[in-house]
Design an enzyme around this catalytic site. Structure first.
Site, PDB file in Angstrom:
ATOM      1  N   ALA A  15      57.805  91.343  33.301  1.00  0.00           N
ATOM      2  CA  ALA A  15      56.396  90.967  33.200  1.00  0.00           C
ATOM      3  C   ALA A  15      55.729  91.103  34.562  1.00  0.00           C
ATOM      4  O   ALA A  15      56.370  91.039  35.615  1.00  0.00           O
ATOM      5  CB  ALA A  15      56.275  89.539  32.685  1.00  0.00           C
ATOM      6  N   MET A  16      54.402  91.263  34.540  1.00  0.00           N
ATOM      7  CA  MET A  16      53.680  91.537  35.786  1.00  0.00           C
ATOM      8  C   MET A  16      53.700  90.343  36.734  1.00  0.00           C
ATOM      9  O   MET A  16      53.421  90.498  37.927  1.00  0.00           O
ATOM     10  CB  MET A  16      52.248  91.955  35.485  1.00  0.00           C
ATOM     11  CG  MET A  16      51.441  90.963  34.701  1.00  0.00           C
ATOM     12  SD  MET A  16      49.809  91.635  34.306  1.00  0.00           S
ATOM     13  CE  MET A  16      49.195  90.373  33.196  1.00  0.00           C
ATOM     14  N   ARG A  17      54.030  89.160  36.227  1.00  0.00           N
ATOM     15  CA  ARG A  17      54.108  88.011  37.133  1.00  0.00           C
ATOM     16  C   ARG A  17      55.381  88.033  37.981  1.00  0.00           C
ATOM     17  O   ARG A  17      55.504  87.275  38.938  1.00  0.00           O
ATOM     18  CB  ARG A  17      54.039  86.716  36.327  1.00  0.00           C
ATOM     19  CG  ARG A  17      55.184  86.517  35.350  1.00  0.00           C
ATOM     20  CD  ARG A  17      55.016  85.216  34.573  1.00  0.00           C
ATOM     21  NE  ARG A  17      56.073  85.030  33.587  1.00  0.00           N
ATOM     22  CZ  ARG A  17      56.038  85.477  32.352  1.00  0.00           C
ATOM     23  NH1 ARG A  17      54.977  86.171  31.954  1.00  0.00           N
ATOM     24  NH2 ARG A  17      57.019  85.255  31.500  1.00  0.00           N
ATOM     25  N   TYR A  18      56.336  88.910  37.600  1.00  0.00           N
ATOM     26  CA  TYR A  18      57.585  88.998  38.343  1.00  0.00           C
ATOM     27  C   TYR A  18      57.617  90.189  39.307  1.00  0.00           C
ATOM     28  O   TYR A  18      58.219  90.102  40.380  1.00  0.00           O
ATOM     29  CB  TYR A  18      58.777  89.109  37.389  1.00  0.00           C
ATOM     30  CG  TYR A  18      58.941  87.927  36.476  1.00  0.00           C
ATOM     31  CD1 TYR A  18      59.160  86.650  36.991  1.00  0.00           C
ATOM     32  CD2 TYR A  18      58.865  88.073  35.095  1.00  0.00           C
ATOM     33  CE1 TYR A  18      59.313  85.559  36.153  1.00  0.00           C
ATOM     34  CE2 TYR A  18      59.014  86.995  34.251  1.00  0.00           C
ATOM     35  CZ  TYR A  18      59.226  85.730  34.784  1.00  0.00           C
ATOM     36  OH  TYR A  18      59.368  84.659  33.956  1.00  0.00           O
ATOM     37  N   THR A  19      57.026  91.286  38.915  1.00  0.00           N
ATOM     38  CA  THR A  19      57.124  92.503  39.733  1.00  0.00           C
ATOM     39  C   THR A  19      56.080  92.510  40.840  1.00  0.00           C
ATOM     40  O   THR A  19      55.053  91.829  40.764  1.00  0.00           O
ATOM     41  CB  THR A  19      56.946  93.753  38.862  1.00  0.00           C
ATOM     42  OG1 THR A  19      55.663  93.712  38.243  1.00  0.00           O
ATOM     43  CG2 THR A  19      58.023  93.831  37.797  1.00  0.00           C
TER      44      THR A  19
END
Length: 748
Positions: free
Chosen positions: A122-126
């Site tokens: 998810a974009m909150r991790y990358t």
């Protein structure tokens, strides 16, 4: 209380007109603002907005990584009011090195894999930042090279097209589906595209064929082979549409087959699944095992383990290329939005020529922007020199006048810009050394101005500037081709018989028409168990991957795959369950061999000919008519090992034998054939005489003739006593063999 509705100020139009206009507006939006790339920078709007938003956030190649959610938030909040997941997927695609030939986004974290490109976190991790390659799109953005337009709410501005220094539309390619049209542009090698552009600059009338010498074909981010012929690739560039094929690369290692590169966007896990399905369906008996040994250091390493070293690798791989994603086809459609703002399918020359026009105009705007800056700076420097020539007077005016700006402009003939620059001057810059610096800067800028004006005044110099910049960028960002273009034979799937192991089998036919197949050639078909009232009729030796051909008493032939026949461990099954012979017909014999094998077909009336096995195969259950039968029935066919040297032995029911060379018989597809031996028609009609056996005897073989419980063996030399001309009556066998029942070959 009733209310009257009035429509005086309401526009009216037919429903079909309104829907047509609405659909047309929607179509143009999808085509121009969503699905198709622009020729200038090769980007769709969402991609362009992602790149621009990241540059505004300061996420260049040397910056620290920032959460992808920050970038996506800026994109959808400022420029692209659509779903965050779609925006993030577009960002992920530009970061995957196996999807983009030259990635624009440098990702940190889980950004997916070749097996599953959508397995990204998810974009909150990358986290992400721009790559150095992105400088080719953004490096000139602030130099007056781009047209700007308001964003969706009119509070900000965004570039219409980024000033790409190279034709990114070819380098990274793109795919998109609009309304009524689509685009499929494969990626290409940077150095090859640059070389084609340079050649077109040097030779404006160059043809597509000449450009293809520098740009032979696409270059995907995989080391799989492009197996489409170069002539077809050239036709793709000439028409702007077509298709090409990619094939996996494999090598041999310790007897195993190692697949080291897969076609573009192919999944190793899916390919192994496709192969495993064929193995489970027993369609790949030559493979024993398969496994995936891919890891971080070796992204692609699929291992196929053959059953033995005798397995032919090339036919096996050709079959896998044809039946799995080890070989894939890709559609090519060079459909882009051109410099005129309209979508069009372009050939290679038109595409590069139009991009070069855009690039020349971009360079002209950049140089003009720089010239304007130089002229503005020279103007200010002229005003500053006035300060040093009249330093004391200027200081006095500034100290004593209420409006020093106006006084300075009137006293020294300065412009507002020059006066403001003098008033903004710091005291430390009034030193003598600063005057020398100003004069030196003025000299350098004057030289630059002359060079810029000379370049802007000449279109040839502008094109030369573009050429030099393309050469420099190719040297800085270019790399070697990844996907080799090779010549390979077209892959073909193996037939069902090709996939079956070629094991020796003996096909046995009974008098009642029951069939079975035994493994090996060392069994005695007569000694097998048969159903009550049934007995041995005929047998044939061959391989399990061959086709068994049966002939009935009416002269019709039928064919079945030998491997599909029931095992000889049981009593078999009736042929009538698989085939549909005419009423009253019985099966007379069976033939087995390769397509070129020849068999002697004969009737009890004494007629026959040679036939190739491939001509006897039937494609339907009803079979096909081959041997014309006028009297009696059909004799069990005999294989001819070597028709040029074998001799043919004809034996009748009443004990007559005739021997003559097999080569005297013609090779026919169907018919009655020639007379083999003379038999009275009345005897055949009564059933008291007729041909009982036809044998093609190779040199050195012996013959065993059975009559009741007795049998006699004739060696090959003994057959000379029965030689005669074809069509004669033949010689009688010894006393006791006037009623022949069976004739077989025996080893001498």
């Amino acid at each position: 209380m009733s209310t009257t509705v009035r429509f005086e100020n309401v526009e009216r139009q037919p429903l079909h007109q309104f829907t047509e206009g609405a659909y047309l507006a929607y179509s143009m939006y999808v085509i121009l603002d969503r699905a198709l790339p622009h020729l200038g920078d090769g980007l769709k709007p969402v991609q362009r907005r992602i790149i621009y938003a990241m540059s505004e956030l300061g996420l260049d190649a040397g910056a620290k990584f920032k959460k992808s959610a920050r970038t996506v938030g800026d994109v959808i909040g400022k420029f692209h009011p659509h779903g965050d997941s779609a925006c993030y997927e577009a960002m992920v695609l530009m970061a995957q090195p196996f999807s983009y030939r030259y990635p624009l986004v440098d990702g940190q974290g889980n950004w997916g894999s070749m097996d599953d490109p959508k397995s990204f976190a998810a974009m909150r991790y990358t986290e992400a930042r721009l790559t150095r390659y992105a400088d080719l799109l953004l490096g000139e953005l602030g130099q007056g090279t781009a047209d700007w337009m308001p964003n969706f709410d009119g509070t900000l501005e965004e570039p219409r097209v980024l000033p790409a220094r190279l034709p990114n539309v070819l380098l990274n390619g793109t795919t998109g589906i609009a309304v009524g049209m689509a685009t499929d542009i494969p990626p290409h090698n940077l150095r090859e595209v640059a070389a084609a552009c340079i050649h077109l600059i040097d030779e404006p009338e160059a043809t597509v064929r000449e450009l293809c010498r520098h740009l032979p074909g696409p270059d995907f981010p995989t080391r799989a082979e492009i197996v489409t012929p170069k002539s077809e690739l050239r036709r793709i560039y000439e028409n702007g549409t077509g298709s090409l094929r990619m094939r996996a690369v494999y090598e041999r290692e310790d007897g195993n087959i190692i697949i080291t590169a897969l076609p573009y966007q192919s999944s190793g896990a899916k390919i192994l699944e496709q192969i495993a399905q064929q193995m489970n369906a027993r369609k790949l008996p030559m493979l024993e095992d398969l496994r995936d040994e891919s890891d971080h250091e070796t992204p692609t390493r699929l291992v196929l383990v053959p059953r033995s070293s005798r397995v032919e690798v090339e036919p096996l791989m050709a079959h896998l290329f044809a039946t799995t994603e080890l070989e894939r086809s890709y559609r090519v459609n060079l459909n882009v939005i051109g410099g005129n703002g309209l979508p069009q399918v372009k050939d290679l020359r038109t595409l590069l020529a139009e991009w070069l026009e855009i690039r020349v105009e971009t360079v002209r705007r950049r140089l003009q922007y720089r010239l304007d800056k130089v002229l503005a700076r020279l103007h200010i420097l002229e005003g500053l020199l006035a300060v040093f020539l009249n330093l004391d007077e200027v200081i006095a005016i500034i100290r004593h006048e209420d409006e020093p700006r106006v006084v300075l402009m009137a006293r020294f003939g300065l412009s507002e810009v020059q006066a403001d620059a003098i008033l903004d001057l710091k005291l430390r810059h009034l030193a003598r050394l600063e005057e020398l610096k100003i004069r030196a800067e003025q000299k350098d800028l004057a030289a630059e101005r002359a060079e810029l004006e000379k370049t802007l005044a000449s279109r040839a110099r502008l094109r030369t500037t573009v050429k030099k910049e393309i050469e420099a960028d190719a040297a800085k960002y270019g790399d070697r081709r990844m996907s080799p273009i090779v010549v390979r034979e077209q892959a073909q799937a193996m037939s069902e018989t090709d996939l079956i192991p070629a094991e020796p089998v003996t096909v046995v036919l009974s008098q009642k028409g029951w069939i079975r197949a035994a493994k090996g050639h060392d069994i005695d078909p007569v000694a097998l168990s048969y159903r009550s009232g049934d007995a041995y009729q005929a047998h044939a030796l061959g391989r399990s991957n061959q086709t068994a051909v049966f002939i009935d008493s009416t002269g019709r032939c039928y064919s079945l795959a030998a491997h599909s026949l029931p095992s000889a461990r049981g009593l078999g099954e009736p042929l009538s369950g698989r085939l549909t012979p005419p009423d009253g017909a019985t099966f007379a014999g069976v033939m087995l061999g390769n397509a070129e094998s020849q068999f002697v077909l004969a009737t009890e009336a004494g007629y026959g000919f040679l036939a190739r096995l491939e001509d006897l195969c039937a494609k339907n259950k009803a079979g096909k008519s081959v041997l014309s039968v006028t009297q009696g029935g059909v004799v069990a066919p005999a294989p001819a090992v070597n028709p040029d040297s074998d001799v043919l032995l004809i034996v009748t029911r009443q004990g007559r034998a005739l021997v003559f060379p097999v080569r005297q018989l013609p090779v026919m597809n169907k018919g009655k054939g020639l007379k083999l031996i003379q038999i009275p028609a009345t005897e055949v009609a009564k059933g008291t005489d007729g041909v009982i056996a036809v044998l093609a005897i190779p040199g050195g073989a012996a013959v065993r003739i059975h009559s009741g419980q007795r049998y006699m063996t004739l060696k090959f030399g003994d057959l000379a006593g029965f030689r005669g001309e074809r069509g004669r009556r033949g010689e009688k066998l010894p006393r006791g063999y006037q009623r022949v029942e069976r004739v077989t070959l025996a080893v001498d």
